[in-house]
Design an enzyme around this catalytic site. Sequence first.
Site, mmCIF file in Angstrom:
data_model
loop_
_atom_site.group_PDB
_atom_site.id
_atom_site.type_symbol
_atom_site.label_atom_id
_atom_site.label_comp_id
_atom_site.label_asym_id
_atom_site.label_seq_id
_atom_site.Cartn_x
_atom_site.Cartn_y
_atom_site.Cartn_z
ATOM 1 N N ALA A 131 49.802 10.216 17.195
ATOM 2 C CA ALA A 131 50.524 9.181 16.451
ATOM 3 C C ALA A 131 50.119 7.809 16.958
ATOM 4 O O ALA A 131 49.914 7.615 18.159
ATOM 5 C CB ALA A 131 52.029 9.354 16.590
ATOM 6 N N GLU A 132 50.048 6.849 16.034
ATOM 7 C CA GLU A 132 49.539 5.511 16.325
ATOM 8 C C GLU A 132 50.398 4.760 17.342
ATOM 9 O O GLU A 132 49.909 3.863 18.030
ATOM 10 C CB GLU A 132 49.488 4.650 15.052
ATOM 11 C CG GLU A 132 48.630 5.193 13.941
ATOM 12 C CD GLU A 132 49.455 6.018 12.974
ATOM 13 O OE1 GLU A 132 50.008 7.071 13.386
ATOM 14 O OE2 GLU A 132 49.555 5.606 11.806
ATOM 15 N N ASN A 133 51.707 5.066 17.392
ATOM 16 C CA ASN A 133 52.543 4.351 18.349
ATOM 17 C C ASN A 133 52.135 4.681 19.782
ATOM 18 O O ASN A 133 52.204 3.813 20.654
ATOM 19 C CB ASN A 133 54.035 4.612 18.105
ATOM 20 C CG ASN A 133 54.355 6.062 17.839
ATOM 21 O OD1 ASN A 133 53.456 6.903 17.651
ATOM 22 N ND2 ASN A 133 55.623 6.386 17.821
#
Lengths: 233, 233, 218, 218
Positions: free
Chosen positions: C47-49
């Site tokens: 996930a990008e976070n």
Amino acid sequence: MQKGTQKSVNKLGTRDEALFHIHDSSTLMFGGFGGIGNPPTLIEAILEKGIKDLTLIGNDAAFPDIGIGRIVSRGLATKLIASHIGSNPVAGQLMTDGKLEVEFSPQGTLAERIRAGGVGLKGILVDVGLGSMVEEGKQKVMVDGKTCLLETPLRAEVSIVYAKKADTFGNLVYDTSARNTSPLVAMAGDYTIAEVEEIVPAGELDPECVVTPGIFVDLIIQSKGVNWTWAWE
Amino acid sequence: MQKGTQKSVNKLGTRDEALFHIHDSSTLMFGGFGGIGNPPTLIEAILEKGIKDLTLIGNDAAFPDIGIGRIVSRGLATKLIASHIGSNPVAGQLMTDGKLEVEFSPQGTLAERIRAGGVGLKGILVDVGLGSMVEEGKQKVMVDGKTCLLETPLRAEVSIVYAKKADTFGNLVYDTSARNTSPLVAMAGDYTIAEVEEIVPAGELDPECVVTPGIFVDLIIQSKGVNWTWAWE
Amino acid sequence: MGVDLRNRMARRAAKEIEPGMIVNLGIGIPSLVSNHIPADMQVMFQAENGVLGMGESPEEGEENPMLCNAAGFPVSIVPGASYFDSATAFGIIRSGNLDITILGGLEVSEQGDLANWIVPGKRVPGIGGAMELAQKAKKVIVLMSHVNKHGEPKIVPECHLPLTAKACVDIIITDRAVIEVTEEGLLLKEVMAPYTADDVMKNTDVPLQLSEQVTTLS
Amino acid sequence: MGVDLRNRMARRAAKEIEPGMIVNLGIGIPSLVSNHIPADMQVMFQAENGVLGMGESPEEGEENPMLCNAAGFPVSIVPGASYFDSATAFGIIRSGNLDITILGGLEVSEQGDLANWIVPGKRVPGIGGAMELAQKAKKVIVLMSHVNKHGEPKIVPECHLPLTAKACVDIIITDRAVIEVTEEGLLLKEVMAPYTADDVMKNTDVPLQLSEQVTTLS
């Protein structure tokens, strides 16, 4: 702890000390991603003081009633530099009405622009966004015969982040995916305020596991915890 | 663990598998700083196999009989990109004799060039080195009216690093200041080999304390430990 | 689009995922894909976070509100997971370490150009991580309805909407068909019952090559 | 230069350090400075390899060979210390977070230009972290012998050696004097016994302003 060292070595402070550094028209950078990792107690303090005309820099506009979105949706910001505002329709409306200027960066580019500001780089070159609207108005530079976009560093007068633990020197560790943009944002503030769940004496954090070295933090305040309901709840 | 997943999910391998990826004329990037964090067992293997004509990229040339310095001082490298070779007089002699080409970068610039290679940036802009020999031959770019040097990213065919612990997915944690350039180098290899003190099953490392996410690591081998005497001993 | 159709698309997309792959799922229909991966298949979802190794959704009441995917929904982690900052998350993406990304789409062109981040003047825009994901993942799969709400084809000769990235899409999976982007043009590989190859071609604004055997998925 | 002289210079440099400061010490004489800080003064020493909060040298036999300063000598850590990679170490330096750096020098010019990394054709060069430290620390202190081994002044109108950084030096501490670099030129503040202000001026290749009170250090 001896006289004279108090200020630099023990950074524990209060909500009011934090507010002393944030003014109308300040440039304020915030950690967080979709509201997660936005510092709730500092945001509440800004709302209570009614600080306005802020230039905000951060990943996104969160949700109208969550995190930084609470500041945006009350019209307290005049400009936002972010990667998206899709989850905050009020921000979209303010933008459409010309009341909020929004500058979009691709998310990874934004993260690197903030990091560049934090570590003193004067710019970064990327090929992300070439051939898209993102390249408009940007300087292009050839590197090894290939066109790249010059993306400029971002810094702010004040950075606010949320962390799980801090020691008194300001070393920070985060909570799972609430880490997100916060270590970058913490580096990029001329004055960085960390709102934390738990404050421990220097020496209690494992130096191998510190994520943000305390040198980047100027003030630590105790968090009162999240005071909103998450979208999925 | 099911059939087919072995390769990607369990990266534990042998010295010979590691050597399979390193050849005469390879570009090899190494983690470490003054010898500390150079991977001893991989370096010994390269010496035993007599791999030559290497292009090396890393912080420095260590000492003649320590770490990467052992490869340099035996004349097995034809080129070195580093920030200094002051602690390895043999490297200096080879350079003077025209047997070793050395490209110098300021240390922080070098670290950022390696990181840029690792995270897919096409370049970075710095003001470090302006007005010095370092600017020779480099492209200059104006940012906000100020001159900056364009520094290009560095990657290598193979990166070798030394870590304290790895899990089978390749997540790495380091040992105090032996971390130094290794997390950057680990990201910048087309094929990254980690030599580690201790290998544990996936799930045994605290995900908050992982320094190098396993996605950047292709092969893990067991270290036999440092086989040289430190300069201060 | 109904839940069944959405799940059929997600199930089909899941077939592209092989053991050991590193995968990033976009929001909307793509987020359903993880439900269709065999439980014993080891896949690392990113996930990008700043998470690698996301597992299934936690039970109600067991959520850690801080541990979420990029869409903000609570997740769990699998053994071998790690947390990092968003710059590192995009370092993984930008350097080409993602095997597959599965994204939503507004338009896909014959050349595999993707538009999925803005409808000027209509939708509140959000680039988010779409540009990096579309431009840099080894394989880009787009999941979208075959036609828009006006019944117009979303697969077009040239995108009208602002681009996310050029020539990035490898496979388009819609509620009607599976189409591969090849150097020779778009290749119709599968149709979703009750649609036929003819239906699909009529509702696609670009000539489709027919795969030797066009499979029908039920 | 004898140990006593080196320690006198280091002791004088130590006086510039205030409680709570972030300090980076170069190799050679600068590395002696930490021995002259009061034991109860809280100072955070930083090293370019990736440590903030270095403490005293460990007892013989107690060294962790992995825990070293940038010169490769074993150190310990103090409460509040942290480890990070070298990019972050230089992020701290480049962004101006160091209060003081204390470096060695080959030449310093009237304008505060510093040359300390290469003697072309003679010494094996090493830029190391000198350029970032000299260019970016809030205060740059140079510790060096007043004259070179041929008895020639090292404080010169213009550096002959390749520069480390321009107009970066704030204070020069030699075995003979303490000189401040000001906008009006070089200011002689202190002389080290048995040298006199006259001796110092004779061995400096640049006119020196005299501070109102030139102190003599014993």
